[in-house]
Design a protein around this motif. Structure first.
Motif, mmCIF file in Angstrom:
data_model
loop_
_atom_site.group_PDB
_atom_site.id
_atom_site.type_symbol
_atom_site.label_atom_id
_atom_site.label_comp_id
_atom_site.label_asym_id
_atom_site.label_seq_id
_atom_site.Cartn_x
_atom_site.Cartn_y
_atom_site.Cartn_z
ATOM 1 N N TYR A 179 14.705 -14.082 1.896
ATOM 2 C CA TYR A 179 14.632 -12.623 1.730
ATOM 3 C C TYR A 179 14.330 -12.269 0.271
ATOM 4 N N THR A 182 18.574 -17.799 4.521
ATOM 5 C CA THR A 182 18.040 -16.453 4.791
ATOM 6 C C THR A 182 17.974 -15.627 3.511
ATOM 7 N N TYR A 185 23.119 -18.374 5.999
ATOM 8 C CA TYR A 185 23.132 -17.249 5.058
ATOM 9 C C TYR A 185 22.347 -17.582 3.787
#
Lengths: 130, 157
Positions: A30, A26, A23
């Motif tokens: 992002y 990512t 998480y």
């Protein structure tokens, strides 16, 4: 707690750690990938260079900024150019300053416009939608 | 009740995760750092480019040193030697903040053949690079001569 119970607990802990790591990585990717920060900085830098260039050009001129800036609001004044997103806190604005010669003025704004132009009229530099 | 093997397994995994925790944190931080560096590279503008654009005004703008005739026409690229003074530079052409101006672009400008130099208010001879421009100069008698403008650029102290 027996051996089986503790190993299940350990497995849950391991899965949580792996999920958290995935998480985090990512979300960092992002955040950078979808960030408009680079686009804002580039727009501010380029518009500042356009102002510097217009100051160094005798006579009057109009220049169109070639990139789409519909995501942003632009604010030009005597001190510099500010690029920001609508409703964004001022500390997140990208501001680039410049020095104008005596008697020169810079002004204008554009909000979510696809195309913007910089116009030099006598000693005034105006930012406006094209 | 845990057997000796069970106790050993838990202790081993705890040590493993302590080391893995540090490694994972380092990897996440490195990842963020690499992306940050990449973003800086995306937005980097070489100082020389900005300096070139700012320096255009020295020979082309009437508030700097460009010659403006009696009818008001500005002759780009022709320097009026009577304007080529520190006072003109610092009152009309380019002026940086008195206290923080050393963090901005500052310039030392020399006319090579005339051997005349002027500078901006926060220029301290810490030159980062030099720009050259071929110009014409107009002297007090109205004669036009060829010269070269040497522009020493101090980016930041």
């Amino acid at each position: 707690m027996n051996s089986k119970g503790s190993s299940i607990l350990m497995m849950i802990f391991e899965i949580l750690i792996v999920l958290l790591t995935v998480y985090l990585i990512t979300s960092i990717a992002y955040a950078y990938g979808s960030s408009t920060m680079a686009a804002k900085v580039n727009a501010a830098e380029e518009i500042r260079m356009m102002v510097d260039t217009l100051v160094g050009v005798p006579g009057e001129a109009v220049v169109e900024y070639s990139k789409n800036v519909s995501q942003f609001s632009l604010l030009l004044d005597n001190a510099g150019i500010a690029v920001f997103e609508k409703g964004q806190a001022k500390n997140l604005w990208i501001i680039r300053e410049f020095n104008l010669p005596k008697g020169y003025k810079a002004e204008g704004s554009a909000e979510n416009e696809t195309r913007v132009c910089l116009e030099k009229k006598v000693k005034k530099i105006i930012l406006r939608p094209c | 009740m845990l057997t000796k093997k069970g106790q050993f397994d838990i202790a081993r995994k705890t040590i493993y995760w302590m080391i893995a925790g540090v490694m994972i944190t380092l990897i996440v931080l490195a990842f963020a750092f690499i992306f940050g560096g990449y973003k800086s590279k995306l937005t980097y503008v070489p100082g020389e480019i900005r300096a070139e654009y700012i320096a255009l005004r020295f020979a082309n703008n009437e508030e700097c040193f460009a010659w403006q005739d009696v009818s008001g026409i500005v002759h780009a690229g022709i320097i009026d030697i009577s304007k080529f003074t520190d006072e003109q530079m610092n009152t009309s052409c380019y002026f940086t903040n008195l206290n923080q101006g050393y963090e901005e672009f500052n310039f030392g400008v020399t006319l090579e053949n005339e051997k005349k130099s002027i500078r901006t208010n926060n220029y301290y001879h810490k030159d980062d690079y030099t720009l050259f421009k071929e110009v014409l100069i107009r002297d007090e008698n109205g004669l036009i001569k060829k010269d070269r403008l040497i522009i020493y650029v101090q980016e930041k102290i």
